[in-house]
Design a protein around this motif. Structure first.
Motif, PDB file in Angstrom:
ATOM      1  N   ILE A 254       0.852  -1.206   0.000  1.00 18.87           N
ATOM      2  CA  ILE A 254       0.000   0.000   0.000  1.00 18.87           C
ATOM      3  C   ILE A 254       0.883   1.250   0.000  1.00 18.87           C
ATOM      4  CG2 ILE A 254      -1.780   1.249   1.344  1.00 18.87           C
ATOM      5  CD1 ILE A 254      -2.580  -1.550   0.103  1.00 18.87           C
ATOM      6  N   ALA A 255       1.941   1.202   0.824  1.00 21.98           N
ATOM      7  CA  ALA A 255       2.841   2.364   0.915  1.00 21.98           C
ATOM      8  C   ALA A 255       3.522   2.620  -0.432  1.00 21.98           C
ATOM      9  CB  ALA A 255       3.876   2.127   2.006  1.00 21.98           C
ATOM     10  N   LYS A 256       3.908   1.557  -1.117  1.00 22.64           N
ATOM     11  CA  LYS A 256       4.573   1.738  -2.418  1.00 22.64           C
ATOM     12  C   LYS A 256       3.616   2.358  -3.439  1.00 22.64           C
ATOM     13  CE  LYS A 256       8.318  -1.574  -1.932  1.00 22.64           C
ATOM     14  NZ  LYS A 256       9.072  -2.721  -2.445  1.00 22.64           N
ATOM     15  N   MET A 257       2.380   1.853  -3.474  1.00 28.78           N
ATOM     16  CA  MET A 257       1.417   2.407  -4.433  1.00 28.78           C
ATOM     17  C   MET A 257       1.151   3.882  -4.105  1.00 28.78           C
ATOM     18  SD  MET A 257       0.943  -0.468  -6.050  1.00 28.78           S
ATOM     19  CE  MET A 257       0.276   0.445  -7.361  1.00 28.78           C
ATOM     20  N   ALA A 258       0.979   4.158  -2.806  1.00 31.81           N
ATOM     21  CA  ALA A 258       0.645   5.534  -2.390  1.00 31.81           C
ATOM     22  C   ALA A 258       1.778   6.500  -2.745  1.00 31.81           C
ATOM     23  CB  ALA A 258       0.356   5.574  -0.894  1.00 31.81           C
TER      24      ALA A 258
ATOM     25  N   PRO B 277       6.308   9.820   6.886  1.00 35.24           N
ATOM     26  CA  PRO B 277       5.482   8.861   7.629  1.00 35.24           C
ATOM     27  C   PRO B 277       4.742   9.558   8.776  1.00 35.24           C
ATOM     28  CG  PRO B 277       7.789   8.155   7.521  1.00 35.24           C
ATOM     29  CD  PRO B 277       7.739   9.591   7.093  1.00 35.24           C
ATOM     30  N   VAL B 278       3.574   9.060   9.103  1.00 40.50           N
ATOM     31  CA  VAL B 278       2.772   9.613  10.188  1.00 40.50           C
ATOM     32  C   VAL B 278       2.563   8.536  11.245  1.00 40.50           C
ATOM     33  CG1 VAL B 278       0.565  10.692  10.814  1.00 40.50           C
ATOM     34  CG2 VAL B 278       1.538  11.048   8.522  1.00 40.50           C
ATOM     35  N   ALA B 279       3.041   8.823  12.460  1.00 39.06           N
ATOM     36  CA  ALA B 279       2.837   7.893  13.574  1.00 39.06           C
ATOM     37  C   ALA B 279       1.620   8.372  14.353  1.00 39.06           C
ATOM     38  CB  ALA B 279       4.069   7.858  14.466  1.00 39.06           C
ATOM     39  N   SER B 280       0.634   7.526  14.469  1.00 35.89           N
ATOM     40  CA  SER B 280      -0.635   7.948  15.059  1.00 35.89           C
ATOM     41  C   SER B 280      -1.378   6.738  15.594  1.00 35.89           C
ATOM     42  CB  SER B 280      -1.453   8.639  13.956  1.00 35.89           C
ATOM     43  OG  SER B 280      -2.698   9.082  14.422  1.00 35.89           O
TER      44      SER B 280
ATOM     45  N   ASP C  57       8.491   2.894   6.757  1.00 40.00           N
ATOM     46  CA  ASP C  57       8.979   4.270   6.935  1.00 40.00           C
ATOM     47  C   ASP C  57      10.289   4.480   6.177  1.00 40.00           C
ATOM     48  OD1 ASP C  57       6.781   4.516   8.517  1.00 40.00           O
ATOM     49  OD2 ASP C  57       7.816   5.182  10.319  1.00 40.00           O
ATOM     50  N   ASN C  58      11.173   3.483   6.240  1.00 39.01           N
ATOM     51  CA  ASN C  58      12.445   3.618   5.524  1.00 39.01           C
ATOM     52  C   ASN C  58      12.217   3.673   4.016  1.00 39.01           C
ATOM     53  OD1 ASN C  58      13.840   3.686   7.878  1.00 39.01           O
ATOM     54  ND2 ASN C  58      14.309   1.491   7.897  1.00 39.01           N
ATOM     55  N   PHE C  59      11.261   2.904   3.546  1.00 40.70           N
ATOM     56  CA  PHE C  59      10.948   2.969   2.111  1.00 40.70           C
ATOM     57  C   PHE C  59      10.439   4.370   1.740  1.00 40.70           C
ATOM     58  CE2 PHE C  59       7.491   3.205  -0.918  1.00 40.70           C
ATOM     59  CZ  PHE C  59       8.204   2.974  -2.090  1.00 40.70           C
ATOM     60  N   LEU C  60       9.520   4.905   2.545  1.00 43.94           N
ATOM     61  CA  LEU C  60       8.931   6.220   2.217  1.00 43.94           C
ATOM     62  C   LEU C  60       9.997   7.315   2.189  1.00 43.94           C
ATOM     63  CD1 LEU C  60       5.639   6.183   4.351  1.00 43.94           C
ATOM     64  CD2 LEU C  60       5.858   5.762   1.898  1.00 43.94           C
TER      65      LEU C  60
ATOM     66  N   VAL D  91       1.161  10.663  -2.625  1.00 40.90           N
ATOM     67  CA  VAL D  91       0.743  11.293  -1.372  1.00 40.90           C
ATOM     68  C   VAL D  91       1.975  11.966  -0.758  1.00 40.90           C
ATOM     69  CG1 VAL D  91      -0.972   9.450  -1.062  1.00 40.90           C
ATOM     70  CG2 VAL D  91       1.194   9.334   0.195  1.00 40.90           C
ATOM     71  N   SER D  92       1.741  12.934   0.140  1.00 42.24           N
ATOM     72  CA  SER D  92       2.871  13.631   0.771  1.00 42.24           C
ATOM     73  C   SER D  92       3.193  13.055   2.135  1.00 42.24           C
ATOM     74  CB  SER D  92       2.544  15.114   0.956  1.00 42.24           C
ATOM     75  OG  SER D  92       2.011  15.666  -0.211  1.00 42.24           O
ATOM     76  N   SER D  93       2.153  12.600   2.828  1.00 35.75           N
ATOM     77  CA  SER D  93       2.334  11.998   4.154  1.00 35.75           C
ATOM     78  C   SER D  93       1.365  10.820   4.258  1.00 35.75           C
ATOM     79  CB  SER D  93       2.064  13.031   5.258  1.00 35.75           C
ATOM     80  OG  SER D  93       0.885  13.762   4.987  1.00 35.75           O
ATOM     81  N   LEU D  94       1.809   9.796   4.975  1.00 34.38           N
ATOM     82  CA  LEU D  94       1.009   8.567   5.038  1.00 34.38           C
ATOM     83  C   LEU D  94       1.063   7.963   6.440  1.00 34.38           C
ATOM     84  CD1 LEU D  94      -0.484   6.123   3.592  1.00 34.38           C
ATOM     85  CD2 LEU D  94       1.803   5.168   3.183  1.00 34.38           C
ATOM     86  N   HIS D  95      -0.093   7.612   6.953  1.00 31.85           N
ATOM     87  CA  HIS D  95      -0.151   6.908   8.243  1.00 31.85           C
ATOM     88  C   HIS D  95       0.479   5.527   8.089  1.00 31.85           C
ATOM     89  CE1 HIS D  95      -3.156   9.350  10.661  1.00 31.85           C
ATOM     90  NE2 HIS D  95      -3.014  10.024   9.525  1.00 31.85           N
ATOM     91  N   THR D  96       1.426   5.234   8.980  1.00 32.03           N
ATOM     92  CA  THR D  96       2.099   3.935   8.851  1.00 32.03           C
ATOM     93  C   THR D  96       2.138   3.155  10.161  1.00 32.03           C
ATOM     94  OG1 THR D  96       4.238   4.937   9.325  1.00 32.03           O
ATOM     95  CG2 THR D  96       3.617   4.767   7.003  1.00 32.03           C
ATOM     96  N   GLY D  97       1.734   3.777  11.263  1.00 31.77           N
ATOM     97  CA  GLY D  97       1.709   3.049  12.537  1.00 31.77           C
ATOM     98  C   GLY D  97       2.730   3.575  13.519  1.00 31.77           C
ATOM     99  N   THR D  98       2.707   2.989  14.712  1.00 27.76           N
ATOM    100  CA  THR D  98       3.468   3.556  15.831  1.00 27.76           C
ATOM    101  C   THR D  98       4.368   2.545  16.548  1.00 27.76           C
ATOM    102  OG1 THR D  98       1.576   3.017  17.218  1.00 27.76           O
ATOM    103  CG2 THR D  98       1.685   5.256  16.381  1.00 27.76           C
ATOM    104  N   VAL D  99       4.153   1.258  16.322  1.00 30.25           N
ATOM    105  CA  VAL D  99       4.758   0.138  17.074  1.00 30.25           C
ATOM    106  C   VAL D  99       4.137   0.075  18.469  1.00 30.25           C
ATOM    107  CG1 VAL D  99       6.837  -1.066  17.837  1.00 30.25           C
ATOM    108  CG2 VAL D  99       6.935   0.425  15.807  1.00 30.25           C
ATOM    109  N   VAL D 100       4.328   1.164  19.255  1.00 28.84           N
ATOM    110  CA  VAL D 100       3.634   1.257  20.540  1.00 28.84           C
ATOM    111  C   VAL D 100       2.219   1.777  20.233  1.00 28.84           C
ATOM    112  CG1 VAL D 100       5.751   1.639  21.816  1.00 28.84           C
ATOM    113  CG2 VAL D 100       4.552   3.576  20.841  1.00 28.84           C
ATOM    114  N   GLY D 101       1.453   2.200  21.216  1.00 33.13           N
ATOM    115  CA  GLY D 101       0.145   2.774  20.889  1.00 33.13           C
ATOM    116  C   GLY D 101      -0.957   1.737  20.745  1.00 33.13           C
TER     117      GLY D 101
END
Ligand code: CAP
Ligand code: MG
Length: 407
Positions: free
Chosen positions: A282-286, A329-332, A314-317, A291-301
């Motif tokens: 999904i991140a690659k297609m986006a 990347p957006v951590a949320s 995140d490293n790919f983006l 897109v300029s910023s993309l939600h990718t997760g937080t690990v914690v949270g």
């Protein structure tokens, strides 16, 4: 038609997909793999009499089988340049429902340069976001207005003023806030952008507001134009529920606005480790679409996502990719000030850190919630332990006291 050729070596014009395949009972991995390559390229459940030598050459080839992991090479001619729905209807289409596989997951995708060239990538990327906000060395402090639905435009604008004045750089609508009876899109955008202007005048800061334009495509276009006409710098799109075509349509208008991509619903197909599509795809297609910023997760949270997966995304983006700009990347999701240092340690500084509940739930109100988030980011960037930094900062101390047990 044979779709398995383990002696095949993919050429520079092949698109390569990695799948995890679990064959149905009594089916060999080789047979299941062949069915995946067939159905996702030119085949069906049986050989047909209408095939021709040229069509046979278009067949995808399984060139590697390792346990349940297979790699498949697809010739470039199978794909319409720049057409994401077509590409995904091939490599991520019928195959997921085939009875011959018990489970199937598209794990990764590697685009040949020629196909990549048919995409524009972000019009505005990480460096543009940093240029606009003039924030160089730290993550952006962001929030989502909560409750996610029910606030009216005036209430939101009042809150926006409070949080931007106290250090928040970026704020956004929630994924299900579009244009509702209690909060009409146009009214909200006008009031929120007035606040953005006021912050510029009073504090000299360029803060960002991301209004959610998600709707049927024509409405999205009108809403994006409305934001542009009112001086907005950013629009938000729920990219999964809106669909790839809608995202491409808006990106290709070249609005010169940040496109903030929310991924609501992705977990319906990315979460299951055996079936569906991995988030990296999904991140690659986006990123290719732009897109300029993309939600990718937080690990914690509060939301699922491993360190390994999220770091890879995140490293790919943030990686170099020909002329294609980098995506922030957006951590949320369930973040609060006590978790921020860990997030930065895990995912780095090129990040938007969003705290919704972790701002609006602050015991002393929104101003203190905003301050606590910035204090936590600052502590982390200055490499000062959070508890120490909190000793002389009441806002951070109260946030840590309230939430430090919430992981
Ligand atoms: C976070 C959030 C975001 C999620 C989306 C929510 O709010 O607004 O939509 O982060 O998930 O509605 O849950 P909180 P992801 O800060 O109050 O949790 O970023 O993983 O795509
Ligand atoms: Mg949300």
């Amino acid at each position: 038609m044979g779709y398995v050729d383990l002696s095949y070596r993919p050429g520079k014009n092949d698109l390569v997909c990695e799948f995890r395949v679990e064959p149905a009972n009594s089916i060999s991995i080789r047979k299941a793999a062949g069915a995946v390559a067939g159905e996702s390229s030119v085949g069906t459940w049986t050989d047909v009499n209408t095939s021709k030598p040229y069509i046979k050459r278009l067949a995808a080839k399984v060139f590697e089988i390792r346990g349940n992991c297979i790699r498949v090479a697809y010739p470039l001619e199978l794909f319409e340049p720049g057409n994401v729905p077509q590409i995904l209807s091939s490599i991520a289409g019928n195959i997921f429902g085939m009875k011959i596989v018990k489970n199937l997951r598209l794990e990764d995708i590697h685009f040949p340069k020629k196909l990549m060239k048919s995409f524009h990538g972000p019009e505005l990327g990480i460096s543009d976001i940093r240029k606009i906000t003039k924030i160089k060395n730290r993550p952006l402090a962001g929030t989502i207005y909560k409750p996610k639905l029910g606030l009216n435009p005036k209430e939101m604008a009042d809150l926006a003023y409070k949080i931007y004045s106290n250090g928040i750089d970026f704020s956004k609508d929630d994924e299900n806030l579009c244009s509702m009876k209690f909060n009409r899109f146009e009214d909200r955008v006008v009031k929120m952008l007035d606040v953005v202007d006021k912050i510029k005048t009073e504090h000299g800061r360029n803060v960002i507001y991301a209004p959610n334009i998600t709707a049927p495509a024509q409405k999205m276009l009108e809403r994006a134009q409305f934001v542009k006409d009112h001086g907005g710098k950013c629009i938000m799109i729920d990219i999964i529920t809106s669909g790839w075509s809608a995202l491409q349509f808006i990106r290709d208008q070249n609005f010169k606005m940040i496109i903030h991509a929310h991924r609501a619903s992705h977990a319906s197909f990315t979460r299951n480790k055996k079936q569906g599509i991995r988030m990296i795809v999904i991140a690659k297609m986006a990123r290719l679409i732009g897109v300029s910023s993309l939600h990718t997760g937080t690990v914690v949270g509060k939301l699922e996502g491993s360190k390994q997966d999220i770091s890879k995304i995140d490293n790919f983006l943030r990686s170099d990719l020909d002329r294609i700009k980098k995506v922030m990347p957006v951590a949320s999701g369930g973040l609060h000030p006590a978790l921020i240092p860990e997030v930065i340690k895990l995912l780095g500084k090129d990040l938007i850190i969003n705290c919704g509940g972790g701002l609006w739930g602050h015991p002393d109100g929104p101003e203190s919630g905003a301050k606590a988030i910035r204090q936590s980011i600052d502590a982390s960037v200055k490499k000062i332990p959070l508890k120490k930094y909190a000793q002389t900062r009441k806002e951070l101390r109260l946030a840590v006291e309230r939430w430090s047990a919430v992981k």
